[in-house]
Design an enzyme around this catalytic site. Sequence first.
Site, PDB file in Angstrom:
ATOM      1  N   ARG A   1     -37.372  20.582 -51.550  1.00 42.62           N
ATOM      2  CA  ARG A   1     -37.811  20.050 -50.263  1.00 42.62           C
ATOM      3  C   ARG A   1     -37.024  20.719 -49.142  1.00 42.62           C
ATOM      4  NH1 ARG A   1     -35.851  15.704 -49.589  1.00 42.62           N
ATOM      5  NH2 ARG A   1     -34.851  15.289 -51.569  1.00 42.62           N
TER       6      ARG A   1
ATOM      7  N   TYR B   1     -44.193  23.992 -53.310  1.00 40.24           N
ATOM      8  CA  TYR B   1     -43.241  23.277 -54.152  1.00 40.24           C
ATOM      9  C   TYR B   1     -43.327  21.756 -54.064  1.00 40.24           C
ATOM     10  CZ  TYR B   1     -39.324  21.627 -56.642  1.00 40.24           C
ATOM     11  OH  TYR B   1     -38.582  20.951 -57.556  1.00 40.24           O
ATOM     12  N   GLY B   2     -43.434  21.101 -55.167  1.00 39.41           N
ATOM     13  CA  GLY B   2     -43.237  19.660 -55.371  1.00 39.41           C
ATOM     14  C   GLY B   2     -43.363  18.773 -54.150  1.00 39.41           C
TER      15      GLY B   2
ATOM     16  N   LYS C   1     -43.674  12.065 -51.724  1.00 37.86           N
ATOM     17  CA  LYS C   1     -42.720  11.702 -50.676  1.00 37.86           C
ATOM     18  C   LYS C   1     -43.419  11.526 -49.330  1.00 37.86           C
ATOM     19  CE  LYS C   1     -39.611  11.260 -53.528  1.00 37.86           C
ATOM     20  NZ  LYS C   1     -38.526  12.010 -54.042  1.00 37.86           N
TER      21      LYS C   1
ATOM     22  N   HIS D   1     -37.381   4.440 -52.239  1.00 35.59           N
ATOM     23  CA  HIS D   1     -37.066   5.530 -53.177  1.00 35.59           C
ATOM     24  C   HIS D   1     -36.359   4.918 -54.387  1.00 35.59           C
ATOM     25  CE1 HIS D   1     -35.112   9.802 -53.667  1.00 35.59           C
ATOM     26  NE2 HIS D   1     -36.174   9.670 -54.415  1.00 35.59           N
TER      27      HIS D   1
ATOM     28  N   SER E   1     -31.902  11.703 -54.382  1.00 34.93           N
ATOM     29  CA  SER E   1     -32.528  12.690 -55.256  1.00 34.93           C
ATOM     30  C   SER E   1     -31.515  13.273 -56.238  1.00 34.93           C
ATOM     31  CB  SER E   1     -33.126  13.809 -54.408  1.00 34.93           C
ATOM     32  OG  SER E   1     -34.047  13.253 -53.496  1.00 34.93           O
ATOM     33  N   ALA E   2     -31.947  13.413 -57.479  1.00 33.06           N
ATOM     34  CA  ALA E   2     -31.122  13.981 -58.548  1.00 33.06           C
ATOM     35  C   ALA E   2     -29.820  13.222 -58.765  1.00 33.06           C
ATOM     36  CB  ALA E   2     -30.858  15.479 -58.291  1.00 33.06           C
ATOM     37  N   CYS E   3     -29.867  11.910 -58.623  1.00 36.13           N
ATOM     38  CA  CYS E   3     -28.686  11.076 -58.869  1.00 36.13           C
ATOM     39  C   CYS E   3     -28.913  10.049 -59.974  1.00 36.13           C
ATOM     40  CB  CYS E   3     -28.240  10.387 -57.582  1.00 36.13           C
ATOM     41  SG  CYS E   3     -27.527  11.543 -56.392  1.00 36.13           S
ATOM     42  N   GLY E   4     -29.959  10.215 -60.776  1.00 30.06           N
ATOM     43  CA  GLY E   4     -30.041   9.410 -61.988  1.00 30.06           C
ATOM     44  C   GLY E   4     -31.135   8.366 -62.069  1.00 30.06           C
TER      45      GLY E   4
ATOM     46  N   ASN F   1     -33.248   8.921 -65.291  1.00 35.96           N
ATOM     47  CA  ASN F   1     -32.422   8.563 -66.446  1.00 35.96           C
ATOM     48  C   ASN F   1     -32.306   7.053 -66.623  1.00 35.96           C
ATOM     49  OD1 ASN F   1     -30.710  10.866 -67.935  1.00 35.96           O
ATOM     50  ND2 ASN F   1     -31.359  11.534 -65.907  1.00 35.96           N
TER      51      ASN F   1
ATOM     52  N   ASP G   1     -39.218   6.800 -59.496  1.00 35.07           N
ATOM     53  CA  ASP G   1     -38.902   7.431 -58.207  1.00 35.07           C
ATOM     54  C   ASP G   1     -39.276   6.587 -56.988  1.00 35.07           C
ATOM     55  OD1 ASP G   1     -37.796   9.816 -56.979  1.00 35.07           O
ATOM     56  OD2 ASP G   1     -39.816  10.292 -56.280  1.00 35.07           O
TER      57      ASP G   1
ATOM     58  N   SER H   1     -35.328  22.703 -61.094  1.00 35.93           N
ATOM     59  CA  SER H   1     -36.566  22.883 -61.862  1.00 35.93           C
ATOM     60  C   SER H   1     -37.026  21.519 -62.358  1.00 35.93           C
ATOM     61  CB  SER H   1     -36.340  23.846 -63.027  1.00 35.93           C
ATOM     62  OG  SER H   1     -35.282  23.411 -63.846  1.00 35.93           O
ATOM     63  N   ARG H   2     -38.329  21.384 -62.558  1.00 35.70           N
ATOM     64  CA  ARG H   2     -38.898  20.050 -62.781  1.00 35.70           C
ATOM     65  C   ARG H   2     -39.960  20.068 -63.875  1.00 35.70           C
ATOM     66  NH1 ARG H   2     -37.219  15.602 -59.086  1.00 35.70           N
ATOM     67  NH2 ARG H   2     -35.672  16.657 -57.794  1.00 35.70           N
TER      68      ARG H   2
ATOM     69  N   ARG I   1     -23.670   9.441 -55.736  1.00 37.69           N
ATOM     70  CA  ARG I   1     -22.606  10.225 -56.364  1.00 37.69           C
ATOM     71  C   ARG I   1     -21.377  10.141 -55.483  1.00 37.69           C
ATOM     72  NH1 ARG I   1     -24.251  14.572 -60.047  1.00 37.69           N
ATOM     73  NH2 ARG I   1     -26.487  14.284 -60.307  1.00 37.69           N
TER      74      ARG I   1
ATOM     75  N   ASP J   1     -25.413   4.214 -71.625  1.00 39.17           N
ATOM     76  CA  ASP J   1     -24.358   3.210 -71.487  1.00 39.17           C
ATOM     77  C   ASP J   1     -24.391   2.497 -70.138  1.00 39.17           C
ATOM     78  OD1 ASP J   1     -23.115   3.319 -74.050  1.00 39.17           O
ATOM     79  OD2 ASP J   1     -22.421   5.334 -73.534  1.00 39.17           O
TER      80      ASP J   1
HETATM   81  P1  GTP Z   1     -35.235  12.774 -58.133  1.00 37.81           P
HETATM   82  O1  GTP Z   1     -36.378  13.032 -59.045  1.00 37.81           O
HETATM   83  O2  GTP Z   1     -34.777  14.010 -57.416  1.00 37.81           O
HETATM   84  O3  GTP Z   1     -35.471  11.659 -57.179  1.00 37.81           O
HETATM   85  O4  GTP Z   1     -33.940  12.459 -59.042  1.00 37.81           O
HETATM   86  P2  GTP Z   1     -33.478  11.264 -60.000  1.00 37.81           P
HETATM   87  O5  GTP Z   1     -32.688  10.272 -59.207  1.00 37.81           O
HETATM   88  O6  GTP Z   1     -34.589  10.754 -60.819  1.00 37.81           O
HETATM   89  O7  GTP Z   1     -32.397  11.998 -60.926  1.00 37.81           O
HETATM   90  P3  GTP Z   1     -32.346  12.242 -62.505  1.00 37.81           P
HETATM   91  O8  GTP Z   1     -32.398  10.969 -63.291  1.00 37.81           O
HETATM   92  O9  GTP Z   1     -33.348  13.264 -62.856  1.00 37.81           O
HETATM   93  O10 GTP Z   1     -30.877  12.836 -62.694  1.00 37.81           O
HETATM   94  C1  GTP Z   1     -30.477  14.041 -62.133  1.00 37.81           C
HETATM   95  C2  GTP Z   1     -29.194  14.540 -62.728  1.00 37.81           C
HETATM   96  O11 GTP Z   1     -28.210  13.504 -62.846  1.00 37.81           O
HETATM   97  C3  GTP Z   1     -29.394  15.103 -64.132  1.00 37.81           C
HETATM   98  O12 GTP Z   1     -28.698  16.327 -64.240  1.00 37.81           O
HETATM   99  C4  GTP Z   1     -28.764  14.062 -65.019  1.00 37.81           C
HETATM  100  O13 GTP Z   1     -28.285  14.610 -66.207  1.00 37.81           O
HETATM  101  C5  GTP Z   1     -27.659  13.457 -64.151  1.00 37.81           C
HETATM  102  N1  GTP Z   1     -27.375  12.055 -64.508  1.00 37.81           N
HETATM  103  C6  GTP Z   1     -28.290  11.061 -64.601  1.00 37.81           C
HETATM  104  N2  GTP Z   1     -27.707   9.896 -64.985  1.00 37.81           N
HETATM  105  C7  GTP Z   1     -26.385  10.167 -65.124  1.00 37.81           C
HETATM  106  C8  GTP Z   1     -25.245   9.380 -65.484  1.00 37.81           C
HETATM  107  O14 GTP Z   1     -25.322   8.183 -65.763  1.00 37.81           O
HETATM  108  N3  GTP Z   1     -24.028  10.006 -65.502  1.00 37.81           N
HETATM  109  C9  GTP Z   1     -23.903  11.328 -65.194  1.00 37.81           C
HETATM  110  N4  GTP Z   1     -22.686  11.859 -65.227  1.00 37.81           N
HETATM  111  N5  GTP Z   1     -24.963  12.109 -64.845  1.00 37.81           N
HETATM  112  C10 GTP Z   1     -26.178  11.544 -64.809  1.00 37.81           C
HETATM  113  C1  SPV Z   2     -36.725  14.096 -54.777  1.00 32.86           C
HETATM  114  O1  SPV Z   2     -36.262  15.123 -54.251  1.00 32.86           O
HETATM  115  O2  SPV Z   2     -36.251  12.959 -54.534  1.00 32.86           O
HETATM  116  C2  SPV Z   2     -37.821  14.202 -55.753  1.00 32.86           C
HETATM  117  C3  SPV Z   2     -38.450  15.500 -55.941  1.00 32.86           C
HETATM  118  O3  SPV Z   2     -38.186  13.211 -56.364  1.00 32.86           O
HETATM  119  S1  SPV Z   2     -39.607  15.892 -54.717  1.00 32.86           S
HETATM  120  O4  SPV Z   2     -40.918  15.414 -55.149  1.00 32.86           O
HETATM  121  O5  SPV Z   2     -39.610  17.349 -54.583  1.00 32.86           O
HETATM  122  O6  SPV Z   2     -39.255  15.250 -53.483  1.00 32.86           O
HETATM  123 MN    MN Z   3     -37.044  11.357 -55.698  1.00 33.54          MN
END
Ligand code: GTP
Ligand code: SPV
Ligand code: MN
Length: 589
Positions: A70, A199-200, A208, A228, A250-253, A256, A279, A372-373, A404, A500
């Site tokens: 983005r 892109y996405g 979004k 979000h 974004s990308a904070c878990g 997962n 999401d 990458s997604r 984070r 965990d």
């Molecule tokens: P968006 O799709 O961008 O909104 O991201 P998201 O919040 O869904 O993030 P996602 O669950 O894909 O996690 C992104 C990164 O965080 C990955 O590299 C995971 O391995 C890492 N991650 C997720 N959960 C944990 C956790 O509990 N501990 C640690 N150390 N890393 C984590």
């Molecule tokens: C984010 O960045 O929070 C995502 C991926 O979920 S995107 O759809 O590119 O915004």
């Molecule tokens: Mn997101």
Amino acid sequence: MLTSNKNVLNWVDEMVSLCKPDKVVWIDGSEEQLDDLIKRAIESGELIELNQEKLPGCLLHRTKQNDVARVEDRTFICSEKKEDAGPTNNWCDPKEMYGKLTPMFDGVMNGRIMYVIPYSMGPIGSPLAKVGIELTDSIYVVLNMNIMTRIGKAAFENLGDVSNDFVRGLHSKADINPDKRYIVHFPQDNTIWSINSGYGGNVLLGKKCFALRIASYQGKNEGWIAEHMLIVGIENPKGEVKYIAAAFPSACGKTNLAMLIPPEIYRKKGYKVWTIGDDIAWIKPGKDGRLYAINPENGFFGVAPGTSEKSNFNALESTKKNTIFTNVCQNLDDNTVWWEGLDKNPPEHAVDWTGKPWNGKTDNTKGAHPNSRFTAPAKNCPCISPEFDNPEGVPISAFVFGGRRAKTAPLVYQSFDWNHGVFVGATMASETTAAAAGEVGVVRRDPMAMLPFCGYNMGDYFKHWFDIGKIVGDKAPKIFNVNWFRTDDDGKFIWPGFGDNMRVLMWILDRCENNVDANKTPIGYEPKPEDINIEGLDIDTKTIEDLLFVDKDLWKNETKGIAEFFDMFGDKLPKEMKTQLENLKERLK
Ligand code: GTP
Ligand code: SPV
Ligand code: MN
């Protein structure tokens, strides 16, 4: 044509005469039509067909190297008044922006096909669902929208013949020129224009752009919230399911946590985890006065790197069929995919995300882009909730915020009440990630993980949150904050994380049901260290104590950062927010 709705037909006509495509194709969502598009995209090289025995229905796409995330600095909220976009959004006068973009769209689809994608955000027929139409010149967008939303004729059924309540999305790849890239929202016109990206989050306009930026604005006017947030259900051995909605940047878990596999100690007792969304959540008071949430999406656009059998088995399983991979590494030995963190065995004969030959054993560049997604259908997920399509949504017991933070934020704490919880969410901060263009690892404030996604003034957004609390009253979910990312002196994560994290969710649910006591700290209620179940982990109660430690000096410093952040909202900052900050300062004395 799939509808006789004049508002739709007139708007499509208008956009056709602007973009001047050679041909217009209405996407009905039929298998034959989609199969034909896949065939064409493979022929043109836009998509690569992967090993159809190992990965049936799976495709690979590489974006341009300048187009991998983005672009927040090129994303605009064009409300009539600048004040309505607020200090955290780029703003431009709508007339000026239309004036700038109209010539760019003029004739842009010459020699191309325009695809008309009707889609529903939310289960078809749900009172919480909304309709969008995306016009695009990208087959990649069509195929991704088919996974991420409910597309085709059925979406029009929801709109009916006369309604004008649909989001008008216009997208063209144009030349993928980063200097002319614009992701623009006109909240008052229900309109999104996106140009020069493939892109996405920039181009899948249901995600979004609509489900957060436009929808947050609609929610403010209509009495609901678009967040979000992931939505996850935890089933206890008696078969009762409680739902948690959690906002992490974004990308904070989120993906997962949404799909976690419970640790052995819980599994053997009969606990189960169910995914509703990973999401985005649309949340509204229900008939019984509680807050109910739906996932407006129909698939996962998940971060590939770090996804492994161990870290997120369910996400990985979800990607085994009918999935589109973007910017991952292609393993040439068996024409499958690879990314950093998938396993410890990078392929030697591979193509990296940029399209260059790559040897994972000897090259020390990355095979997959950090952002990458995978785009995977929700129904592929082994733990998808039986309530996934429930038009009424699911009742939320707890909201969780998190980011984070290497030091300041403890593993978990609970707000004293709703208003304090809104303050906790509003003052969240997190290190930036590869999901957006720009520097990675810099701490920034990201209220409710919505900084890049709030379609109106964030001061008004905070007020809306306080107001929702008043409406829901004592039926409001409890509000918590978590941080899986505290590090030790060597920079290593202290908390094991991933599955965990369930141990922390269990404390959260116990708090919601008044089953467990807590310690009062200046920032909120914390678990008594012995109340976080560490059975089966190789950490001790002392580690939990460290993870829960509240460093008053760091927090005093934090209040300064918060005050500065609040300053930018001027008069729009709700009074209550100032009171909350003063209270925190007082408690830290
Ligand atoms: P968006 O799709 O961008 O909104 O991201 P998201 O919040 O869904 O993030 P996602 O669950 O894909 O996690 C992104 C990164 O965080 C990955 O590299 C995971 O391995 C890492 N991650 C997720 N959960 C944990 C956790 O509990 N501990 C640690 N150390 N890393 C984590
Ligand atoms: C984010 O960045 O929070 C995502 C991926 O979920 S995107 O759809 O590119 O915004
Ligand atoms: Mn997101």
